[in-house]
Design an enzyme around this catalytic site. Structure first.
Site, mmCIF file in Angstrom:
data_model
loop_
_atom_site.group_PDB
_atom_site.id
_atom_site.type_symbol
_atom_site.label_atom_id
_atom_site.label_comp_id
_atom_site.label_asym_id
_atom_site.label_seq_id
_atom_site.Cartn_x
_atom_site.Cartn_y
_atom_site.Cartn_z
ATOM 1 N N HIS A 79 0.833 -1.209 0.000
ATOM 2 C CA HIS A 79 0.000 0.000 0.000
ATOM 3 C C HIS A 79 0.867 1.258 0.000
ATOM 4 O O HIS A 79 0.472 2.296 0.524
ATOM 5 C CB HIS A 79 -0.949 0.007 1.203
ATOM 6 C CG HIS A 79 -1.787 -1.233 1.303
ATOM 7 N ND1 HIS A 79 -2.601 -1.652 0.280
ATOM 8 C CD2 HIS A 79 -1.928 -2.135 2.300
ATOM 9 C CE1 HIS A 79 -3.212 -2.777 0.658
ATOM 10 N NE2 HIS A 79 -2.818 -3.087 1.860
ATOM 11 N N HIS A 118 -4.536 -0.563 7.655
ATOM 12 C CA HIS A 118 -4.340 -0.918 6.258
ATOM 13 C C HIS A 118 -3.086 -1.745 5.999
ATOM 14 O O HIS A 118 -3.158 -2.810 5.392
ATOM 15 C CB HIS A 118 -4.355 0.341 5.388
ATOM 16 C CG HIS A 118 -4.676 0.102 3.950
ATOM 17 N ND1 HIS A 118 -5.581 -0.853 3.529
ATOM 18 C CD2 HIS A 118 -4.209 0.698 2.817
ATOM 19 C CE1 HIS A 118 -5.651 -0.819 2.204
ATOM 20 N NE2 HIS A 118 -4.840 0.099 1.744
ATOM 21 N N VAL A 119 -1.920 -1.263 6.419
ATOM 22 C CA VAL A 119 -0.697 -2.035 6.257
ATOM 23 C C VAL A 119 -0.612 -2.990 7.447
ATOM 24 O O VAL A 119 -0.693 -2.557 8.597
ATOM 25 C CB VAL A 119 0.531 -1.101 6.223
ATOM 26 C CG1 VAL A 119 1.813 -1.913 6.107
ATOM 27 C CG2 VAL A 119 0.402 -0.108 5.076
#
Ligand SMILES: *[C@@H]1O[C@H](CO)[C@@H](O)[C@H](O)[C@H]1NC(C)=O
Ligand SMILES: *[C@@H]1O[C@H](CO)[C@@H](O)[C@H](O)[C@H]1NC(C)=O
Ligand SMILES: *[C@@H]1O[C@H](CO)[C@@H](O)[C@H](O)[C@H]1NC(C)=O
Ligand SMILES: *[C@@H]1O[C@H](CO)[C@@H](O)[C@H](O)[C@H]1NC(C)=O
Ligand SMILES: *[C@@H]1O[C@H](CO)[C@@H](O)[C@H](O)[C@H]1NC(C)=O
Ligand SMILES: *[C@@H]1O[C@H](CO)[C@@H](O)[C@H](O)[C@H]1NC(C)=O
Ligand SMILES: [Fe+2]
Length: 466
Positions: A325, A352-353
């Protein structure tokens, strides 16, 4: 990297960036074995359906107003709608009251949801333990929560941080470690990506139900503050599902209208001594969009005398040095970072990560396309950026990092875990990230935060070698 190589690297950065950043951060030497995370099977104990006719399941609560005097209680019944009322009473008064709610249903491809109830309990006393009961008329189940203290500048309060949780065996460890942390979180700031149902064929929404049963043991007793991640979009035109966020927005209600937001994906709340702004990485944020206009009006309303701590939650990180990402948060950073510096945001949490990373206080707002000033610089008005998308979902860990570690990155480690942001008073908050290691929650990264408004002195944790 050997220590000699590291020294050479630091020296190199020192020469190149002498006026910018000469402090290299650290990459943890802890290396976790990287088996693929596996989802818990459908017959797991954590997914058990409560017994009894039409028993309420998937019970969860979140803040229900701007200041913490209301709670939204949500649950699902499967056999018939049943009652959307909640019976509640405070520990002290014992006088039982009733709040009325509503229920919704939705279809997703060939899945039909149960009856999803949402009931807002209002006008609660601050700092009070309440019991509540759902399932009135059929099988009732009882839970409790504690309301936050009145909003004020020196109110201590403890937030837990979890992101990208999913429902793997590792997810269960993360939640267990959060529950067992000796520093007790009072509210979870959940930075998006809940169930990962969309990884199943046709986004099998049964996995939305199992996820909600799994986390009930925490979220029925303390509010989780929701952020929409990419796994909440559930946009699947190939199976005729074209309304983004359909399962998420039917299941998870948030008090967005209280902060004059027009969509549930961005909003703010005040809780104890914190003003918390939730942003939407997957809703339009460009100039003139509803989210942009809302944030433009929201930031000047933050009153640091009332709520010293300004916390922003979003899903996609702006500062991320993993090869996953990479730069996905860049366009939003370009739009909003000058405001974050102007209004002195204390900390930004993102997910997200699927790993952990903490930045120095840096900004990257000088670049104007032609001037070439595009390296983040130390900035004491800037927030610390923390990526905590390491809840443990089935997609596994992000382990591939960009090398060398950028100077803005203070600490990074590819492990699952959770964190605690423990506000002591208007000037100090103690922050610690706990990795899931061999069955124990080990405090692997920590930092004293100094408030940017009341105590804006350098709180960086990596120090220059000269
Ligand atoms: C939905 O469709 C899939 C694929 O055709 C099938 O395996 C599944 O059993 C169906 N589920 C329901 C609830 O009908
Ligand atoms: C999940 O964790 C809880 C608490 O540690 C434990 O009781 C339960 O057996 C675990 N379930 C699974 C499927 O790992
Ligand atoms: C929302 O807008 C109304 C009407 O303009 C205003 O009275 C109120 O103070 C606003 N609330 C917040 C939290 O900004
Ligand atoms: C900010 O909050 C303080 C403390 O509640 C209050 O006295 C002050 O009037 C507020 N300032 C503004 C501009 O509303
Ligand atoms: C790490 O990511 C980079 C950039 O995407 C890629 O070139 C490299 O092969 C990856 N390394 C490993 C070990 O996967
Ligand atoms: C705020 O908390 C910090 C850390 O616990 C403490 O050292 C400091 O003295 C406190 N400040 C005040 C004014 O009490
Ligand atoms: Fe994500």
């Amino acid at each position: 990297m050997g220590s000699m190589g590291f020294k050479v690297l630091v020296f190199g950065l020192f020469l190149v960036n002498v006026a910018v950043l000469c402090n290299g951060g650290s990459t943890s030497t802890f290396v976790r074995s990287v088996e693929k995370a596996v989802d818990m099977p459908l017959d797991s104990d954590v997914f058990a359906v409560p017994s009894g006719y039409n028993a309420p399941q998937q019970v969860h609560i979140t803040q229900g107003d701007l200041e913490g005097k209301a709670v939204i209680v949500s649950w699902v019944t499967e056999d018939e709608p049943g009652s959307s009322k909640v019976r509640y009473w405070s520990e002290n008064s014992k006088q039982k009251k009733i709040a009325k709610g509503i229920f919704v249903t939705y279809r997703y491809f060939n899945y039909s949801s149960g009856y999803i109830h949402h009931c807002t309990i209002k006008n609660l006393e601050h700092n009070t333990k309440y019991y509540y009961e759902v399932g009135i008329t059929h099988t009732t189940r009882q839970f409790w929560f504690v309301t936050p203290p009145q909003v004020g500048p020196d109110v201590p309060y403890t937030f837990g941080l979890i992101g990208d949780l999913g429902q793997s065996f590792d997810s269960n460890k993360t939640l267990t470690h959060y529950e067992k942390n000796p520093t007790k979180g009072q509210t979870v700031l959940f930075v998006g990506d809940l169930s990962y149902a969309d990884n199943y064929p046709n986004h099998d929404n049964v996995r939305w139900d199992t996820w909600a049963r799994f986390v009930e043991r925490s979220v029925a007793y303390q509010p989780w503050i929701w952020v929409a991640g990419n796994h909440e979009i559930d946009f699947a035109p190939e199976i005729g599902e074209t309304v983004p966020f359909k399962p998420y927005s039917h299941r998870y209600h948030v008090p967005y209208k209280a902060s004059n937001s027009t969509q549930p994906f961005w909003y703010s709340i005040k809780r104890a001594s914190a003003h918390i702004i939730v942003l939407a990485s997957y809703s339009a944020y460009g100039k003139y969009t509803p989210q942009y206009k809302w944030l433009e009006q929201e930031l000047p309303k933050v009153n640091r005398t009332e709520t010293p701590w300004l916390i922003v939650l979003m899903h996609s990180p702006w500062y991320n040095s993993y090869n996953y990402h990479y730069m996905e948060g860049e366009s939003m950073r370009v739009m909003y970072e000058p405001w974050f510096v102007q209004y002195k945001v204390d900390v930004v949490f993102a997910g997200h990560v699927h790993a952990y990373e903490r930045s120095e206080r840096v900004s990257n707002v000088a670049y104007n396309i032609v001037n070439g000033i595009c390296t983040p610089v130390k900035d004491q008005s800037a927030p610390v950026y923390i990526t905590i998308g390491d809840g443990g979902n089935l997609e596994g860990l992000a382990t591939n990092m960009t090398e060398p570690q950028p100077a803005y990155s203070a600490y990074r480690e590819a492990s699952f875990g959770h964190a605690i942001f423990d506000i002591k008073n208007r000037t100090h908050a103690y922050y610690a990230w706990h990795r899931n290691q061999d069955g124990y929650a080990v405090e692997a990264d920590k930092m004293w935060f100094f408030n940017r408004f009341w105590h804006p002195i350098d709180d960086s944790t990596t120090h220059s070698s000269h």
